[in-house]
Every structure is written in C-alpha cells, then in structure tokens.
Write an enzyme that holds these catalytic residues in place. Sequence first.
Site, short mmCIF file in Angstrom:
data_model
loop_
_atom_site.label_atom_id
_atom_site.label_comp_id
_atom_site.label_asym_id
_atom_site.label_seq_id
_atom_site.Cartn_x
_atom_site.Cartn_y
_atom_site.Cartn_z
N HIS C 57 22.27 132.24 101.83
CA HIS C 57 22.79 130.96 102.32
C HIS C 57 23.70 131.16 103.53
CE1 HIS C 57 21.29 129.52 98.55
NE2 HIS C 57 22.17 130.19 97.85
N LYS C 105 29.55 126.27 92.73
CA LYS C 105 28.48 125.30 92.90
C LYS C 105 27.82 125.07 91.53
CE LYS C 105 26.25 127.65 96.08
NZ LYS C 105 27.07 128.87 95.83
N HIS C 219 17.84 126.87 97.31
CA HIS C 219 17.30 128.13 96.81
C HIS C 219 15.81 128.24 97.01
CE1 HIS C 219 21.11 127.52 94.71
NE2 HIS C 219 21.23 128.82 94.84
#
Lengths: 211, 211, 333, 333
Positions: C57, C105, C219
């Site tokens: 990320h 998260k 993802h």
Amino acid sequence: MSISRDDILAWLQDVARIIAENRDYLVQLDSPIGDADHGANMDRGFRAIMGKMGEISDKDIGTIFKTAAMTLIATVGGASGPLYGTFFLQAGTKTAGKMEISIEEWAVVLEAALAGIVMRGKAEVNQKTMVDALTPAVQALKQAVAEGKSQAEALELSAEAARQGMLATIPMLALKGRASYLGERSIGHQDPGATSSYLILNSAAKVWNGV
Amino acid sequence: MSISRDDILAWLQDVARIIAENRDYLVQLDSPIGDADHGANMDRGFRAIMGKMGEISDKDIGTIFKTAAMTLIATVGGASGPLYGTFFLQAGTKTAGKMEISIEEWAVVLEAALAGIVMRGKAEVNQKTMVDALTPAVQALKQAVAEGKSQAEALELSAEAARQGMLATIPMLALKGRASYLGERSIGHQDPGATSSYLILNSAAKVWNGV
Amino acid sequence: MKKLINQPEDVVVEELQGIAYAHGDLVKVHYNPNFIVRADAPVKGKVGVISGGGSGHEPMHGGFVGMGMLDAACPGAVFTSPTPDQMLEATKAVNGGAGVVHIVKNYTGDIMNFEMAAELARAEGIDVEAVITNDDVAVQDSLYTAGRRGVGITVIAEKISGAAAEQGRSLKEVADICRKVNAQGRSMGMALTSCTVPHAGKPTFDLPEDEMEIGIGIHGEPGRVRMKLKSADEVTAMLMEPIIGDLPYKSGDNVLLFVNGMGGTPLLELYVIYRKAYEIAEQHGLKVVRNLIGPYITSLEMAGTSITMLKVDDDLVKLWDAPVKTPGLRWGV
Amino acid sequence: MKKLINQPEDVVVEELQGIAYAHGDLVKVHYNPNFIVRADAPVKGKVGVISGGGSGHEPMHGGFVGMGMLDAACPGAVFTSPTPDQMLEATKAVNGGAGVVHIVKNYTGDIMNFEMAAELARAEGIDVEAVITNDDVAVQDSLYTAGRRGVGITVIAEKISGAAAEQGRSLKEVADICRKVNAQGRSMGMALTSCTVPHAGKPTFDLPEDEMEIGIGIHGEPGRVRMKLKSADEVTAMLMEPIIGDLPYKSGDNVLLFVNGMGGTPLLELYVIYRKAYEIAEQHGLKVVRNLIGPYITSLEMAGTSITMLKVDDDLVKLWDAPVKTPGLRWGV
Ligand SMILES: Nc1ncnc2c1ncn2[C@@H]1O[C@H](COP(=O)(O)OP(=O)(O)O)[C@@H](O)[C@H]1O
Ligand SMILES: Nc1ncnc2c1ncn2[C@@H]1O[C@H](COP(=O)(O)OP(=O)(O)O)[C@@H](O)[C@H]1O
Ligand SMILES: [Mg+2]
Ligand SMILES: [Mg+2]
Ligand SMILES: [Mg+2]
Ligand SMILES: [Mg+2]
C-alpha cells in the site's frame, strides 16, 4: 491552366478530410518508431484550419497559406507542427497577394516550402523524415515543368515521386526525429511524416486535376 | 492406543509438507473471495515451525503446541496467524507436561482449540470460515469417542466431518473475514481457511493411523 | 508476472533496506521484527502514534513515519497484516511515557494482531489506545459481520493524529481526534485492473477489457459489483454520491477531498477525477477547503482510484496544516 | 483502453481544471493558450524559469510550478510538445524584468517549438536563454543525429534552476547552473509494459509477458533493445553501469540518486531498485548525499523505472535543499 485561390482552398479541405481518414493509420505508423501521435497531431491541425475557412474564403493565396501556417503552428505541436507550419509560411511568402499561380510558380513555391522545412529541421535526405518524400516530389515537379509537361502530368509525377520517397523510408535508418532514438530498430518501418507529406501532395494532384 | 509426543511432531511435519504442497491451491481459493495470501501465510508459518523442530524434539506435547502457537503468531500475520496461533495455544494449555494423550483427551484438546478460535475471531458456524470445518470435526470426534469407536475410526470420522464442513462453505454467504466485503459475490466459493483446517485435521488422521 | 523484484519472499525486507538507505535522516529501520521508526524515537513526553498493515500500500504506512505523523509503522508481508511482535516492539520503541495510539484498519487480521500486541504492551505497563478506521461505504455496516473496511481515511487519520500528538495532546485526546476523523470521513474505491501479489504470481482476479469493479478495497480483492466501463465523470459520481449520502454531509460543511490513486493510475487521470469530484461536492453545497491528490494508499500496481471525504472544523484544518516531515508527505518544514 | 477519462481530446483541459480547483493557492491556470503559472507571477526582478512538454509525464512539468521551482509550465497534448504561443504567453507572464530561462528537453519537436517561442519573445524585448537537457545514455550522442533525449535530469534541473532564480541569480547564472546540472547528470530507463496514448486507444507497442524494453524514453516509445525479463538487481545494474561509465563518475564523487517510476510501477518496487542502485553507487566509491524516489517524470501508466544520477558540489546541494513549494515537490516551507 493554373491554380486558383479556390483550388488552394479546395486542396486544404481535401487534405483535412484525408488526414482525418488516415488519422489512425498515421498513429499506427508512429507507434513502432515514434510516440503514436502523428495522426492525432495532423488531424488537430487541419481541423483547426477548417475552422478558419470562413475568414480566409475571400483572401489571396499568400494569406490563405499564412493563416494555415499560423494555425498549424498554434495547434499541432510536436515536430510536425513547426515543420508543416514553416512549410506553409514559406509558401505564403512566395504567394503574397496572388489570386492565382501557374504550375511553374507552384514548383517554385513548393521548393521554397521544402527549404523552410530543411531550415527548421536540419534534416537531409536519407535520414527517414518527411524530407525524403518532399525532396523527390519537388525535383520531379521541377523537371516536369522544365520538360514542358502539362500541369496535370506534372502534378501526377510529383505525387508519384512523393509516394516513392515515402516507401523508400522503410529500409532507412532514422537519423533525425524521435525514430532516431531507436537506432537499428528504426529500420523496416515507414516514416509517418513522409506518409503525411505524400498524402498532402497526392491530394493536390487529385483535387487540381479534378480526379 | 494413544497419541504420543512423537506422533504430534510427525503430524506437524506432515502438515508442513501438505501445506507447502497446497500453497498455490490455498492462494487460488483466497483470490476470488480474499486477497490471495492464505497459502503463502500458512506456508510461511509451518516452515517456521519446522525451523523449531530441533528445540522441541524432546519436549512435552504442551511445549510443542505452545512453541508452534508462538511461531505461527509471530510469522503468519493476517487473520489466520492469530486464529491458528490461538488454536495451538489452547491445545498447549490442555496438554501441558503430557508426553502422551488418549483419543478421549484429544477430543477435549481439539474442542478447547476450536473454542480459542471462536473466542479470538467471534465467528459462528455458517459464516463461511474455518469454524465451519472445525466445528463438525470436533462434534464428530466427541461423538465417536462417546460411542466407543476405535481411535482410528474416530480420527477418520472427524477428518471426514471437516471435509464435509469445508465443502459446505461453498454455498455460504460470508459474514466474517475478508470474504464478507464481497456480500452476495462470496457465494459459490470454498473458504480457504476451512480448507486449511480440513488439511490439518486430515493429516492427523492419516499420520496417526499410519496411512 | 512483470515486477521489478528479486525473490517474492524478499520483497519486503529489500524495500526496507531501500528505505533505510534513502531516509536515514528521518527514520530508522528495525529488522526481525520489522518496523520503521522515527529517527528520534521515543520522543519524551509525547504520545506515540503507530500503525501497520500488509505491505503493498506504499507510501502508507512506512512512508508516513516522521515528525508530525507516525512514530512507527509495522509492515506485514504483501497484503498480510503484520504480527503482534512487530507492533509490540514498535510500541516499546516509541513510548515516550505518555502512551501509544494504535491506528488499526478494520480487517479481521489487523484487528486480532493489533489486539494481541496491545495486550502484551499493556502487560509491560504501556498505555495503549487502539482506534479502528472503517470508512468504506462500499461495505454494509453491521454488528453481525466484519463491518466496513478501513481505507483512505487512514492516511488522513495518521496525519491529524500525528499532529495532535506533536502538539502535546494526551493519549485520550489523540485517540479521540483519531476517532473523530474516522467518524467524519467516508471513502469508496474502484478498479480498472486487478493486481498481482508477488507470491501468487498472477492477477488476483481477471477483469475483461470493457469492465471495471466498483466498491473495491485495498488488497486487490474484487469489489461489490462488476460493470461495464464508464467515463471518468460517471465513475466519479458513482463514488461521490454514496459518500455524500452516507454520513450524511450537509450543505455548508467544510471538507477535505482526497482523490487517491490505486497505484497504476497516472496523476493525469487523478486530476480529471478530482475536477469532477470537486464540482459534485460544490453542487451539494460542500466547500472543499483542503485536498490531497495522488497515490497514497495503494494496491500494488492496480489501476483505479478511491475518493475519501472528511468533514472538517477549524481544529482539524489546523492539525492538517501542521508541519509534517516524512518520506511520503511533507510540508511546513 | 482502460482509462479514467472522458473524451480523449478533453483530457488535458480537464486535468488543468482539476489542477486549478486543487492548487489555486500555488498556481493559476490559463487556457487558450494553455499554461500553468505561479500564483504570484511575475516576481519582480527574479529570473523566470519555464518549461513545457507533452502531457502524460505528470507531475512534470505542471506539478513543479511554484515557489522555488518553475514559474510556468506549458502542457502540450499527450506526448506532443506544446506550441510556441503557449511558451510565448508563459514567458510574458513570468517575466519580472530579469529575463526568462526556457528548460527544453531534447526532442526535435520541443526544440523547434521553444525556438520559435524564444524568437517571438525576444522580438518583444524579453531576454530568453534556452537550456537543453539531453541526459539519456541509452541514445548515442552524435552531431549528425537528433542526439540524446532529455529525461530524468530535467526534474532536477528545474528544481535547482528554480532555487537559483529564487536566490536572485542573474539570467546567465541561472542558465549556467541549469547547463551544469545537465552536463553532470545522466539517466537510463526501462519498461515492463507499454502505455496507451488516449487518442491512440491501444498500447504503443506489444511486450510479451516475459520480455522488457531497455533504454526507453518517456513517450511510451520502444527502447534500444528488447530482452527477457531479469531480476530487479540485474535490471538495476543494467541501468547503473552505463550511467556511471558515461560521465564518467569517479570514486569520491558526491551524487544525487534519483529512482523514478514510469507511472505503473509501485513505490514498493522503486525502493527495491533504490536499494541496489545505492549499493552499486557505493561500490564505485560514489557517495549518495541526496536522493529522490517516486514517479516524477512518467509515461502515463507504463510500468518501469529510470535512474538518474547527478554529480553534486556544495552549491548544487544547497540549491537542491532550498525551499520548494509546488504541488509535486515540497519541502523547507
Ligand atoms: N528534423 C526533422 N526534419 C524533418 N522532419 C522531421 C524531423 N524530425 C521529425 N520529422 C518528421 O516528423 C514526423 C513526426 O511528427 P510527429 O509525430 O507529429 O511529432 P513528434 O515526433 O514530435 O511526435 C516524423 O515522422 C518525421 O517525418
Ligand atoms: N473471524 C474469523 N473467525 C474465524 N475464521 C476467520 C475469521 N476471519 C477470517 N477467518 C478465516 O481466515 C481465512 C483467511 O486467512 P488469511 O487469508 O490467511 O488471512 P487474511 O484474510 O487476513 O488475508 C478465511 O478463509 C477464514 O477461514
Ligand atoms: Mg510522434
Ligand atoms: Mg487472505
Ligand atoms: Mg491477507
Ligand atoms: Mg509527439
């Protein structure tokens, strides 16, 4: 036999149509040895010229060419913008105030226009650029005129010479422009600028010969 | 008939081998409804356990399980790391100091291990997780033991129940874990965690039954 | 698989080495367990702010370590939440005596791993407050499911919480401002292509040339629905309307508008998206007072975008504007 | 073609609108002719620094307009150099009386269009100095050809020239420092994938799953050679060695190392590349004293990387460190 102001306007209109038709083809030619924009560039430029037709429809040839030149310079960009811009600018200088030119005069105009491209781009023949289509076309035109050939024949010979020049770029190693970065890999591909030059001169022959 | 310290070590070794073999398969299962890592996660964890075999080869079952648990927790990550980590941690708590356990004890151990997963992950049956493979496996094992079935048969029934539970996840709507984000689109896919749970329990049956 | 990597299993450690070589003035890299920590950590008396998550990320989270933002970040394997020992060691490394906020998260794995780390840290006498981000309106919110994913708001929450900690606010205050950012922020994302997880070696899903996924996470997972490609303006409306409707944002609200690239979408396109998002916001009477445009929370090389909007007041704007000096976000110093 | 755009012919103007909405505090956008200019231009008495080129390389150049870097940038159509009227108007808009430097990447089209603009500006009484960047070692340098392309060094030249102008240096001094940067910098790039020019609608070239192009430019054009994929470390060596050998850089030199993403390559991979590039530099005795890592000069969504190395002295380092406040590069303020 001669070439009138209206013939010039009809030519530019035909070129705009032909470039639009060949937009994707020119983009394709510019993909393996360039950056895939030549068709889009030329199409943008000639569309813009079409937008100026209203304001030049009653002007002399010199004004028409200069307007076309300034329009190409301000809308095309890339290598072809300044090159074709200079081409029409020089043509305009040679035809200032004229409403009509002879085929002999056209040969002089075209030679000056090509000289403008060479001055701007500093390319010589055999370097795989539009100069390789334009140079034989100018030579063929001059020779035909010198031999007293008819206007129609002279235009045809000139267009055919441009076509041969365009095809001759295929085996060439590029030494100028973007294709030169590819080195040996530029060999075997037809130059997009030489192709647009052929399309432009072939249009003149077709339109002015009423084909 | 019983399950020795060496049986437990042999089982872990077999699981490591089977997970490595099924690494890509588990990654594939985790692709349509997850993030394509379950096989890589489990493989990383069991490889790490193999690296600890030296230090646990002479330890009691509780220590073996706790070491496996801490190793999984520290190397797997994702959802499966804490879940399988807790599974083995609870198993280790129930087997502290033991060098050997009976099939009755194994049923108690497995039930505690599953309870650990439920405590950590708060999933219920029918939510498309490993709980759907483990729950029927624990029930089948307890029932077989209660009915006085042989160790071999009890292990076989338990593994078969895990397999059925794994397959039952296919039509389920996911309500826990990453697959739940897909909503209705999670339906029609076999849950990767339920699959690894089946592989782990099936390995126990095969290894301990000497198949 | 076309990637500029060596062995898939070495990607994260080699990335960390690159970060260590590049940003030694701002951060230190610890290996085994892996975490990136402010070069001057622990800052005495300051609340520590840490986060972590799977790799892939970038720049989030490692690129946001530095003055005014995160004190440490824990990178897991690609798309795999990190392990508790990483968060535990990072927590210890940044604890300046005023406690540590964990920004987590909302993914089952992240929650559980951070939970274990917090338990261990508390057992060692460190005050830990965990804040969970769950801003993704593409996911139904429900008590009976895993709930909404944490996505774009996480970047903004890290910036603002880091600024609050830098000001000397208390553990509870920093955690509260982080919760407030999460409560006032909403996001939604879409993908034009899938991405390839290095160890998987092929794209996580196949997406035909004329289709896109709406409602994706970060993802590389498929989204809520698949549909025919639409224009940038239509796509932007499909992301903005659910965001605006969800909080709901009200005419007159001041907002921060964040147009994020998923990794493979060029900045050129992000500005085209921002243009429409801005216009939609203004049509709803929202005043865009701050913005962020670029690839800040990505899914490897996935092409696509996500939009995050945060309702702001003066305090939040001031914290957003406060100096920040990290590899991935930098201003005011 | 998968892109977040509306009509291909509107991409550039819609991007400019997005930039105008987003960065009104830093820049103003002019349409027809199109250019982006510092909000406070012209800065009286300061040398103006402008650049321009085809769009599709974002953040270059438009993202680099602001205090300490460019005074204006002229975006052409995608991969097409802008037209002289853009550069002429931009030159007039930034001329604070001390003259204007044109930073021009060495492409036939850019050179000719900037040349025409400079002629026109001089005719209007503005002092213009053009500096050409040509740092791409993948291309043979020769008087008889178009010469080397201007690539990554352009970003660094814009930063350093902008800082020099900000210090109040003269037109000649700013142009000279820009020439020095170009003379002391070298670059080379590679691609894992082609990219799709919006109006073309399909990738400029096809690249099989197991092949890459070495020696590419920044216009999605094919490179010098095509070969089988290699590991990140091998690719890095293939880019670094020709760079180091070309200047040549000498043991003991201080350098700035810039690992650039072509647009579709994630930051994760750029750090893996940086790691090896740094190690190779050190092995040659070069001391990496500054760096830049990220997608700064891109080819739309092309996957790949380019490496640029600049030999620096104290003056260059100070100019690099000087404050810069642009949408794409920001520090020190
Ligand atoms: N120096 C030059 N002299 C003459 N023609 C040139 C020169 N450089 C390039 N060209 C012509 O320009 C064409 C490319 O034009 P275009 O694709 O529109 O611009 P660009 O190369 O900037 O993308 C080439 O095919 C070639 O014929
Ligand atoms: N709350 C939960 N309780 C039990 N099992 C769960 C839960 N959430 C996820 N799982 C299991 O974890 C598996 C996914 O593991 P893995 O892919 O390794 O982690 P992640 O989902 O973080 O990528 C799922 O297939 C499911 O069986
Ligand atoms: Mg071209
Ligand atoms: Mg997973
Ligand atoms: Mg995962
Ligand atoms: Mg071009």
